[in-house]
Design an enzyme around this catalytic site. Sequence first.
Site, PDB file in Angstrom:
ATOM      1  N   CYS A   1       0.931  -1.241  -0.031  1.00 39.77           N
ATOM      2  CA  CYS A   1      -0.056  -0.125   0.012  1.00 39.77           C
ATOM      3  C   CYS A   1       0.802   1.227   0.075  1.00 39.77           C
ATOM      4  O   CYS A   1       2.169   1.177   0.356  1.00 39.77           O
ATOM      5  CB  CYS A   1      -0.845  -0.082   1.134  1.00 39.77           C
ATOM      6  SG  CYS A   1      -1.869  -1.515   1.441  1.00 39.77           S
TER       7      CYS A   1
ATOM      8  N   TYR B   1      -5.797 -13.421  -3.550  1.00 42.42           N
ATOM      9  CA  TYR B   1      -5.362 -12.852  -2.367  1.00 42.42           C
ATOM     10  C   TYR B   1      -6.298 -13.356  -0.980  1.00 42.42           C
ATOM     11  O   TYR B   1      -7.210 -13.369  -1.077  1.00 42.42           O
ATOM     12  CB  TYR B   1      -5.445 -11.380  -2.420  1.00 42.42           C
ATOM     13  CG  TYR B   1      -4.733 -10.685  -0.963  1.00 42.42           C
ATOM     14  CD1 TYR B   1      -3.801 -11.195  -0.190  1.00 42.42           C
ATOM     15  CD2 TYR B   1      -5.750  -9.617  -0.591  1.00 42.42           C
ATOM     16  CE1 TYR B   1      -3.597 -10.238   0.750  1.00 42.42           C
ATOM     17  CE2 TYR B   1      -5.338  -8.927   0.464  1.00 42.42           C
ATOM     18  CZ  TYR B   1      -4.104  -8.954   1.253  1.00 42.42           C
ATOM     19  OH  TYR B   1      -3.837  -8.719   2.374  1.00 42.42           O
TER      20      TYR B   1
ATOM     21  N   HIS C   1      -3.486 -11.476   5.454  1.00 36.88           N
ATOM     22  CA  HIS C   1      -3.351 -10.413   6.263  1.00 36.88           C
ATOM     23  C   HIS C   1      -4.781 -10.410   7.162  1.00 36.88           C
ATOM     24  O   HIS C   1      -5.250  -9.118   7.684  1.00 36.88           O
ATOM     25  CB  HIS C   1      -3.260  -8.884   5.710  1.00 36.88           C
ATOM     26  CG  HIS C   1      -1.889  -9.108   5.150  1.00 36.88           C
ATOM     27  ND1 HIS C   1      -1.673  -9.016   3.935  1.00 36.88           N
ATOM     28  CD2 HIS C   1      -0.608  -8.848   5.629  1.00 36.88           C
ATOM     29  CE1 HIS C   1      -0.301  -8.828   3.474  1.00 36.88           C
ATOM     30  NE2 HIS C   1       0.010  -8.862   4.717  1.00 36.88           N
TER      31      HIS C   1
ATOM     32  N   ASP D   1       3.254  -9.052   9.658  1.00 32.17           N
ATOM     33  CA  ASP D   1       3.725  -9.039   8.374  1.00 32.17           C
ATOM     34  C   ASP D   1       4.793  -8.018   8.287  1.00 32.17           C
ATOM     35  O   ASP D   1       6.114  -8.238   7.789  1.00 32.17           O
ATOM     36  CB  ASP D   1       2.748  -9.075   7.232  1.00 32.17           C
ATOM     37  CG  ASP D   1       3.448  -9.227   5.963  1.00 32.17           C
ATOM     38  OD1 ASP D   1       4.402 -10.054   5.820  1.00 32.17           O
ATOM     39  OD2 ASP D   1       2.966  -8.898   4.908  1.00 32.17           O
TER      40      ASP D   1
END
Length: 680
Positions: free
Chosen positions: A29, A168, A171, A264
Site C-alpha cells: 500500500c 489474495y 492479512h 507481516d
Amino acid sequence: MKNPFEILFQPIKIGPVTAPNRFYQVPHCNGMGYRMPRALAAMRGIKAEGGWGVVCTEEVEIHHSSDIATSIEGRIWTEADIPALKLMTDAVHKHGSLAGIQLVYSGHNSPNLYSRSVNLGPRSVGVNGYHPHQSRMMDKEDIRNLRKWHRDAARRAKKAGFDIVYAYAGHNLAMPMHFMLKRYNQRTDEYGGSLKNRVRLFRELIEETKDAVGDTCAVAARFAVDELLGEEGMQASGEGRDIVAMLAELPDLWDVNISGWENDSATSRFKKEGYQEKYINFVKSLTSKPVVGVGRYTTPEAMLSVVQRGIIDLIGAARPSIADPFLPKKLQEGRVEDIRECIGCNICVSADNLSVPIRCTQNPTMGEEWRRGWHPEKVHRKATEKEILVIGGGPAGLEAARVFGLRGYEVILLEEEREFGGRVLRESALPGLQEWRRVADWRLTQIEKLSNISLYPESPITVDDVLETGIRDVVIATGAHWRSDGIGRVHWQAISGQARPEVYSPDDLMSGKIPAGRVLIYDDDHYYMASVLAELLHQQGCEVIYATPAPMVAYWSQYTLEQGRIHAQMLKSGTQIFTEKKLAKIGEKEAALICTISGAETVVGVDAVVLVTDRISNDSLYLGLKPYLAAGKLDTLNVIGDAEAPGIIADAVFSGYKVAFNMENEPEGDVPFKVERTQI
Ligand code: ADP
Ligand code: SF4
C-alpha cells in the site's frame, strides 16, 4: 570477478511469464492508489528502473462492494479503471520488469463507507475497525457473484497489461482467508465445515483466474500461513500447512507471509531481518512452484542465504524496495555499501494508514517521483559555482550536505559534537532502535565518497563565525531539544513542580543521567520516545509508571503498527499504566494526575518524573543570521529539520533533500508540486 550474488540475478519462470531476476516487490500500500495514478505509476516505474524484476500493485479492489475507504488503495471495479492501471504497467514494462496485481475482495474488512454497499461475509460479523455495522452472510448466489467479479477483474487486469494476477488470502483482509478461518466460517454448506470446504472458495478463485487469464498471465496465490494467534487462528504447524499442501501445484507462484499486517510488517524495534522464515520455511517442500517470502531482508548476505538454503526462490520486499528502489542494481554492480538499508520504522506504513502519499525515512524521494520530479539516484547539477555552509550534522544536515555534494557544490558541514548523526545517534542507542543508526551511517558513507564535501566535527559555530567564513549560502540544521517544563499539547503553562531536581527530560536520559527508584514517565508526545525510555528505565532497574492524556499508550504508534506491541512490552515489564490522565503537579515524592474525562485526581508516589512533551527548536543561530540576509551579507539562508519545526526523523531527512534539490531550482507556481486533479 564473478558477482557473489549472481544467483539472485537468475531469471525465474513463473507460469507463462519469466521474471528477469529474483527481486520481487510484493504488493504494498502507498496511500496514493486510485486517487494518484500518475504518482503511483512513477513510483512503481522507478522500482523497475532500479532492478526489481517484479513490481506489484497494492491491494486492488475488484468490486464496489469491496470498498475500503477511507484507505486509498487501487480499484479495478470497471473497464474505466484500466487506463489508470495501465500507466503503472507501462512504467514497469519500460524497464523490462513484470507487473503484478493483487486483486482483493475485502469481505468484512471493507467498511464500504464510500459505496454504501452492504458488506458480505462467510457469516454475519462486525466489520473490522469497530465500524458499527455487520456483514451479511453470503448465500450461494453471492458466492457465484463474487467468483464472477473476480474473473472479470482478472480479465480487466490482463487488458491493463499485468503479467501476474493474484488471488489474495492474506492479512485477515481478504474474503478467501475469512472463508478458511473457523472463527469466521461456521457455514453448513459446501463452503463450510471441513477444511476442504473452507478452502473451496480460494481454490475456485485460483482455478478460475487461471481459466480467465492463465494463457498469458501467471496466477499467484498470496496466503498468510500463520496469524500468531495460536489455536485461535491459522497456524503454519496446522491448517496453514495443510492448505499449502492441498493447493500446492495449483497457482503458478506462492507468495506466503504471516498475518495480520502488524506481524507481516513488524518494525525493527520488535523483529529482526528474516523474522518470517520460521513460519514459511515449509512451503517449498510442498510445491514445485516458485515461492516468494518477505521478512525485511535488507542485507545481500541474508538474501543470498535464504535462497541458497532453499527457503524461498524470490526475495519478496516491500520496505527494502521503498528505502532503496535501486537495491538490485547496486548489488548487481557490486555497490553493496551504497544500498540504503531500510531501518524498519514503518513511517511508510503510517502514510497509508493516514491515507496520504507514501514517504520513507531513508528515502526522501519516495512518493515524490512524479509530483516533485525527485529520483532516488539522480539529481541535476548545480547551476552556478557556490560554496554552501551546512550547520548541524543530524539527519537534516547530513542529507542536505549529501545532496548539495551530489549536485556539485562545494559543501562544508559543521557539527559541534565529536560524532555526526545528531538525534539519530542518541536515539539509536535506546532499546530496540539500533537500526535507526543507518540513517546517519548511510549518509556518512555516501558523503565520504564526495571530495567536494568537507566535514568538521567538534565545531560549534556562532553568528560571527558564520559571517567570518564569507560563505554566502547557509543552511541551519541545528536540531531541537526536549522541553523540561512539561509544556506541550495539553499544558500551555509549565507544570507545577517541573523545576524540582528529580524532574528529567528525554535529553537527560539520553545523555546518561538516569533516575532511580519509582519513575513516572509523562507522555504528551505520543509516538515512540516515552515507551523506549520506559524500557530503558526498566532495564536500569527502575519501577516505571506511565501516564498519558491520550486514550491509549503511544497513541500515534498505531499508524506504524507498533501500538499493540508497545503496550504489551510495558505490561510485560510491569509498568503501571494510566491513560486519559494529565500531570497536574509534581511534589515531594509524589505526582498528581487528573483524569481528562472526570477531573478526578490520583496521587502516585514517585522518586522522579520524566517529561516527554514538546521540543524547542535550536534556532538562535538562524534568527541571529536572518538580519544579515536582509542586509545582503548572505545570498540564501535556510533553516531545516527540527531547527525549523521539531518532527520525526523522516521530516528532517525530507527537508534536507528538499533544500538541496531546490537550490537555484525553486519550483514555480503557487503549489510547489504537481497535483493530480480530476479532469472536468
Ligand atoms: P535534525 O533532526 O533537524 O537533523 P538533530 O538534532 O538531529 O536535528 O541535529 C542537529 C545537530 O546540530 C546536532 O548534532 C547538534 O549537535 C548540531 N548543532 C546544533 N547547534 C550547532 C552549532 N551552533 N554549530 C554546529 N553544530 C550545531
Ligand atoms: Fe523502511 Fe522506515 Fe523507509 Fe518504511 S519508512 S521503508 S520502514 S526506512
